[in-house]
Design a protein around this motif. Sequence first.
Motif, mmCIF file in Angstrom:
data_model
loop_
_atom_site.group_PDB
_atom_site.id
_atom_site.type_symbol
_atom_site.label_atom_id
_atom_site.label_comp_id
_atom_site.label_asym_id
_atom_site.label_seq_id
_atom_site.Cartn_x
_atom_site.Cartn_y
_atom_site.Cartn_z
ATOM 1 N N TYR A 111 -5.539 3.935 -10.104
ATOM 2 C CA TYR A 111 -4.732 4.984 -9.486
ATOM 3 C C TYR A 111 -3.509 5.287 -10.341
ATOM 4 C CZ TYR A 111 -2.318 7.471 -5.651
ATOM 5 O OH TYR A 111 -1.678 8.403 -4.864
ATOM 6 N N THR A 112 -2.887 4.236 -10.891
ATOM 7 C CA THR A 112 -1.746 4.428 -11.795
ATOM 8 C C THR A 112 -2.132 5.343 -12.951
ATOM 9 O OG1 THR A 112 -0.957 2.199 -11.288
ATOM 10 C CG2 THR A 112 -0.068 3.241 -13.265
ATOM 11 N N ASP A 147 0.859 -1.194 0.000
ATOM 12 C CA ASP A 147 0.000 0.000 0.000
ATOM 13 C C ASP A 147 0.894 1.242 0.000
ATOM 14 O OD1 ASP A 147 -2.373 1.369 -0.072
ATOM 15 O OD2 ASP A 147 -2.866 1.078 2.042
ATOM 16 N N ALA A 148 1.767 1.310 -0.986
ATOM 17 C CA ALA A 148 2.821 2.331 -0.999
ATOM 18 C C ALA A 148 2.273 3.725 -1.290
ATOM 19 C CB ALA A 148 3.874 1.956 -2.037
ATOM 20 N N ASN A 149 2.965 4.721 -0.756
ATOM 21 C CA ASN A 149 2.601 6.127 -0.958
ATOM 22 C C ASN A 149 3.517 6.741 -2.009
ATOM 23 O OD1 ASN A 149 0.626 6.361 1.350
ATOM 24 N ND2 ASN A 149 2.454 5.691 2.456
ATOM 25 N N VAL A 150 2.918 7.475 -2.929
ATOM 26 C CA VAL A 150 3.661 8.038 -4.063
ATOM 27 C C VAL A 150 4.486 9.241 -3.622
ATOM 28 C CG1 VAL A 150 3.403 9.178 -6.309
ATOM 29 C CG2 VAL A 150 1.930 7.235 -5.711
ATOM 30 N N ASP A 151 5.743 9.291 -4.062
ATOM 31 C CA ASP A 151 6.572 10.486 -3.926
ATOM 32 C C ASP A 151 6.295 11.317 -5.176
ATOM 33 O OD1 ASP A 151 8.678 12.392 -4.192
ATOM 34 O OD2 ASP A 151 9.894 11.215 -2.796
ATOM 35 N N GLU A 189 -19.204 13.524 -5.794
ATOM 36 C CA GLU A 189 -20.097 12.377 -5.619
ATOM 37 C C GLU A 189 -19.356 11.058 -5.862
ATOM 38 O OE1 GLU A 189 -23.331 10.330 -4.520
ATOM 39 O OE2 GLU A 189 -23.142 12.513 -4.398
ATOM 40 N N ALA A 190 -18.484 11.046 -6.852
ATOM 41 C CA ALA A 190 -17.715 9.827 -7.144
ATOM 42 C C ALA A 190 -16.790 9.478 -5.986
ATOM 43 C CB ALA A 190 -16.912 10.010 -8.426
ATOM 44 N N ILE A 191 -16.194 10.504 -5.356
ATOM 45 C CA ILE A 191 -15.333 10.271 -4.196
ATOM 46 C C ILE A 191 -16.153 9.699 -3.040
ATOM 47 C CG2 ILE A 191 -13.980 11.446 -2.402
ATOM 48 C CD1 ILE A 191 -12.871 13.237 -4.740
ATOM 49 N N GLU A 192 -17.368 10.225 -2.856
ATOM 50 C CA GLU A 192 -18.265 9.676 -1.823
ATOM 51 C C GLU A 192 -18.565 8.201 -2.105
ATOM 52 O OE1 GLU A 192 -19.433 10.883 0.944
ATOM 53 O OE2 GLU A 192 -19.408 13.069 0.826
ATOM 54 N N LEU A 193 -18.931 7.896 -3.342
ATOM 55 C CA LEU A 193 -19.262 6.514 -3.713
ATOM 56 C C LEU A 193 -18.054 5.594 -3.520
ATOM 57 C CD1 LEU A 193 -21.342 7.184 -6.964
ATOM 58 C CD2 LEU A 193 -22.247 6.385 -4.778
ATOM 59 N N ALA A 194 -16.871 6.084 -3.918
ATOM 60 C CA ALA A 194 -15.648 5.291 -3.768
ATOM 61 C C ALA A 194 -15.329 5.053 -2.297
ATOM 62 C CB ALA A 194 -14.482 5.996 -4.454
ATOM 63 N N PHE A 195 -15.515 6.087 -1.481
ATOM 64 C CA PHE A 195 -15.251 5.963 -0.045
ATOM 65 C C PHE A 195 -16.118 4.864 0.573
ATOM 66 C CE2 PHE A 195 -16.572 7.032 4.300
ATOM 67 C CZ PHE A 195 -15.345 7.002 4.949
ATOM 68 N N ALA A 209 -17.849 1.656 -3.591
ATOM 69 C CA ALA A 209 -18.249 1.375 -4.975
ATOM 70 C C ALA A 209 -17.037 0.812 -5.716
ATOM 71 C CB ALA A 209 -18.751 2.648 -5.658
ATOM 72 N N SER A 210 -17.208 -0.340 -6.336
ATOM 73 C CA SER A 210 -16.051 -1.079 -6.862
ATOM 74 C C SER A 210 -15.577 -0.581 -8.222
ATOM 75 C CB SER A 210 -16.393 -2.568 -6.953
ATOM 76 O OG SER A 210 -17.501 -2.759 -7.810
ATOM 77 N N VAL A 211 -16.339 0.278 -8.883
ATOM 78 C CA VAL A 211 -15.962 0.695 -10.238
ATOM 79 C C VAL A 211 -14.760 1.632 -10.220
ATOM 80 C CG1 VAL A 211 -16.780 1.846 -12.324
ATOM 81 C CG2 VAL A 211 -18.313 0.349 -11.072
ATOM 82 N N ILE A 212 -14.646 2.490 -9.218
ATOM 83 C CA ILE A 212 -13.576 3.490 -9.194
ATOM 84 C C ILE A 212 -12.795 3.369 -7.887
ATOM 85 C CG2 ILE A 212 -13.037 5.945 -9.334
ATOM 86 C CD1 ILE A 212 -15.879 6.237 -10.647
ATOM 87 N N HIS A 213 -11.478 3.262 -7.995
ATOM 88 C CA HIS A 213 -10.617 3.135 -6.827
ATOM 89 C C HIS A 213 -10.626 4.439 -6.025
ATOM 90 C CE1 HIS A 213 -6.906 2.698 -4.493
ATOM 91 N NE2 HIS A 213 -7.033 1.403 -4.697
ATOM 92 N N PRO A 214 -10.720 4.350 -4.697
ATOM 93 C CA PRO A 214 -10.828 5.563 -3.868
ATOM 94 C C PRO A 214 -9.738 6.606 -4.101
ATOM 95 C CG PRO A 214 -11.272 3.637 -2.530
ATOM 96 C CD PRO A 214 -10.861 3.119 -3.885
ATOM 97 N N LYS A 215 -8.484 6.170 -4.349
ATOM 98 C CA LYS A 215 -7.396 7.150 -4.501
ATOM 99 C C LYS A 215 -7.322 7.744 -5.895
ATOM 100 C CE LYS A 215 -4.198 4.254 -3.031
ATOM 101 N NZ LYS A 215 -2.940 3.655 -2.559
#
Length: 417
Positions: free
Chosen positions: A202-203, A156-160, A246-252, A255-261
């Motif tokens: 996310y990539t 679960d790496a954090n991007v530099d 709204e998409a961020i709310e659904l992801a939080f 919702a499996s279609v869009i990754h939260p990050k």
Amino acid sequence: MKIFKFGGASVKDAAGVRNVFDVLQKVGYEEVLLVVSAMGKTTNALEEVIKHYFEKSPKLSASIQEVKKYHNQILLDLFEDESHEVFYDVNEHFADFEYFVRSNKSPNYNFVYDQIVSYGEIISTTIVSHYMNYKGIQSQWIDVRNYIKTDNNYRDANVDWEITQKAISKIAKKKQLFVTQGFLGSDENGFTTTLGREGSDYTAAIFAYCLNAESVTIWKDVPGVMNADPRYFENATLLNQISYREAIELAFYGASVIHPKTLQPLQRKEIPLYVKSFVNPLLPGTSVSKGEDLEPKLPCFIVKKGQLLLSLSSIDFSFIMEENISEIFGLLHKYKIKVSLIQNSAISFSVCVEDKYNHFNELVKVLSKKFKVTYNENVSLYTVRHFDEKAMKMVEKDKNVLLRQMSRETLQVVTKE
């Protein structure tokens, strides 16, 4: 530049890879960066390899051979000539993979996990890139680990962002098709890291942000984002437009279609995200962008199965105060337990959680020293955004409701079915 992301289902076999070529022929491929996941269920198969590796199981060799056999069949279906260089390149990747399995000395599960599962993406993109060239679309394979740089928080790496931005900007002015891997990065020592499960979306967003891309398109086997998962709900309806918020709310809420990050970097530069069908690529799909929250305005249903409902109460009937809650959250963070819902009263505190790293039993032992602990395993969490009376009745019908929580826009119900 446009960023296209194709997930594992879209390249699960030779027909899928051919279809990616057909999609690019229809929608265009100049100045496109293609982010591709591991083929089919390869990540799951590699997780089996890791399991056998740590168990020192005699099944280890057979599980590796299964992964090789699966990819080799796809190669044989795609390329008529077995002397094609793709066979050599894929064999080289498998040789590296097997060398790591033989020679690794690290006992760190998360480190080993990232080094092994990464071969799914490395091999799938090697095959896809070679096939594009084979069919006349000139493409350049690039190793994403040279571009997305992260810390060493394996799995679960954090991007530099600063180093990543500098690296990615080097490809900004090249007008051609690039093919790279989703899900992966590398740390300062060059070891492979992963961005969390489903991190390929996310990539795509990271590249889009760093390249100031025109758009990101996630190609799926559905027409776009639906207001409910068709596996669990009848009459799911296509959403034409969703705002970033709204998409961020659904992801939080899961919702499996869009990754939260995925959405935050896109929102910062107002880069639109499209979710489209790789079966019918010319259909408009769903647009996630600045604008109306939802069109059409409908209740949106999200279900998360296999959750745990944990309830704590004070042993001496004293109030559960801020310092108790702070301590509880500190422990949830320490044991990497993901919280999906919180509810508290004067002497009790309940959370619906996800035990991604199998630390729940350790957490319960620690909490039991200070609190009376009860929990239900394998519960389902239903979340309904923009709920109405009909939606509420639908999610609760014929279910044992353990907990219900409502706000102005959102209903959450924990059930045992």
